[in-house]
Write a protein that holds these residues in place. Structure first.
Motif, PDB file in Angstrom:
ATOM      1  N   ASN A   1      -1.676  -7.094   5.735  1.00 55.42           N
ATOM      2  CA  ASN A   1      -0.096  -6.922   5.867  1.00 55.42           C
ATOM      3  C   ASN A   1       0.503  -8.499   6.162  1.00 55.42           C
ATOM      4  O   ASN A   1       0.875  -8.702   7.133  1.00 55.42           O
ATOM      5  CB  ASN A   1       0.211  -5.765   7.016  1.00 55.42           C
TER       6      ASN A   1
ATOM      7  N   TYR B   1      -7.570  -3.318   5.209  1.00 57.61           N
ATOM      8  CA  TYR B   1      -5.638  -4.049   5.061  1.00 57.61           C
ATOM      9  C   TYR B   1      -5.029  -5.482   5.086  1.00 57.61           C
ATOM     10  O   TYR B   1      -5.726  -6.349   5.730  1.00 57.61           O
ATOM     11  CB  TYR B   1      -4.919  -3.246   5.471  1.00 57.61           C
TER      12      TYR B   1
ATOM     13  N   ASN C   1      -5.824   4.013   9.749  1.00 51.29           N
ATOM     14  CA  ASN C   1      -6.219   3.004   8.771  1.00 51.29           C
ATOM     15  C   ASN C   1      -7.790   3.169   8.662  1.00 51.29           C
ATOM     16  O   ASN C   1      -8.695   3.095   9.201  1.00 51.29           O
ATOM     17  CB  ASN C   1      -5.731   2.241   8.590  1.00 51.29           C
TER      18      ASN C   1
ATOM     19  N   TYR D   1       0.861  -0.885   0.233  1.00 55.08           N
ATOM     20  CA  TYR D   1       0.148   0.302  -0.264  1.00 55.08           C
ATOM     21  C   TYR D   1       1.222   1.037  -0.433  1.00 55.08           C
ATOM     22  O   TYR D   1       1.979   1.775   1.231  1.00 55.08           O
ATOM     23  CB  TYR D   1      -0.227   0.233   1.424  1.00 55.08           C
ATOM     24  N   ASP D   2       0.585   1.884  -1.048  1.00 56.64           N
ATOM     25  CA  ASP D   2       1.344   3.188  -0.998  1.00 56.64           C
ATOM     26  C   ASP D   2       1.158   3.939  -0.082  1.00 56.64           C
ATOM     27  O   ASP D   2       1.994   4.509   0.769  1.00 56.64           O
ATOM     28  CB  ASP D   2       0.618   3.944  -1.837  1.00 56.64           C
ATOM     29  N   GLU D   3       0.129   4.310   0.744  1.00 57.94           N
ATOM     30  CA  GLU D   3      -0.075   4.675   1.820  1.00 57.94           C
ATOM     31  C   GLU D   3       0.217   4.486   3.489  1.00 57.94           C
ATOM     32  O   GLU D   3       0.021   5.474   4.320  1.00 57.94           O
ATOM     33  CB  GLU D   3      -1.470   5.034   1.877  1.00 57.94           C
TER      34      GLU D   3
END
Length: 235
Positions: free
Chosen positions: A225, A223, A219, A35-37
């Motif tokens: 991870n 997500y 967030n 994720y870019d963020e």
């Protein structure tokens, strides 16, 4: 104050590793690649974990530390005590959660149902808890927690983890407000000492952890991870 808390946690970490630890884990996190963020998400995390049963119940805790390039980026720990003076598989549960940065102190109390099969190759717990979150605009909340473990493949593989769902009013990095959070972290390990060519006392495992969450921390939404990891178990 944060420096004092950090020193306290480091002292706990070192004493746990040298005296009472059940396992220590090293994770390389791919979240900042997915994720870019999350580009500033720490890549390296260590976890120290201990579980000890006794005649009055059991104690469990873990300490997570995330490492940036030149310092520790964050630290978090949980400690839980199960109290049981009877034969039924239900125990009283007491717990504390806390850490650095945006993490607020939380105190939990409730009940836990536990199951283990006869050879302790698999089991699970389910907890229903009251959760008091210090400094939150709504301090009185609830949490539902489940944990599990399964050892299979003649001891070669271990599948374990937890899932938490709780109420906590909070705001994400974009200013959106949320009331509920979900997180689960299943782990799959390959235990090297289960191989015939490896010494039984070489307690190294290789594996992965998947952090799957919804509205967790800063967030918004779901997500995933994943990590690759090493674990040494102290016996």
């Amino acid at each position: 104050m944060r420096k004092q808390v950090f020193i306290l946690i480091m002292g706990l970490l070192l004493s746990v590793v040298t005296v009472n630890a059940q396992n220590i884990q090293l994770h390389y996190d791919f979240g900042n690649n997915v994720y870019d963020e999350l580009s500033d998400r720490a890549k390296i995390t260590t976890t120290v974990e201990m579980f000890r049963p006794d005649k009055w119940g059991s104690t469990f805790f873990f300490v997570d530390m995330d490492y940036a390039d030149n310092a520790v980026a964050s630290a978090y720990w949980e400690i839980a005590r199960e109290l049981k003076f009877w034969e039924a598989p239900v125990s009283a549960h007491l717990e504390y959660n806390g850490g650095l940065n945006y993490i607020k102190n939380s105190y939990l109390a409730g009940a836990t149902y536990s199951y283990n099969n006869k050879d302790f190759s698999k089991g699970f717990t389910v907890s229903a808890l009251y959760k008091y979150i210090c400094g939150n605009e709504s301090k009185n909340n609830f949490q539902l927690t489940g944990t599990w473990y399964v050892n299979f493949g003649k001891g070669k593989f271990s599948f374990s983890g937890f899932a938490d769902f709780w109420r906590e009013k909070h705001t994400d990095r974009d200013g959106n407000k949320h009331e509920f959070t979900f997180i689960t972290e299943p782990q799959l390990w390959f235990n090297l000492n289960a191989l015939e060519c490896v010494d039984n006392d070489f307690n190294l495992s290789v594996g992965t952890e998947w952090e799957i969450s919804s509205n967790f921390a800063l967030n918004k939404g779901w997500y995933w991870n994943p990590t690759v990891a090493l674990k040494w178990t102290f016996k």
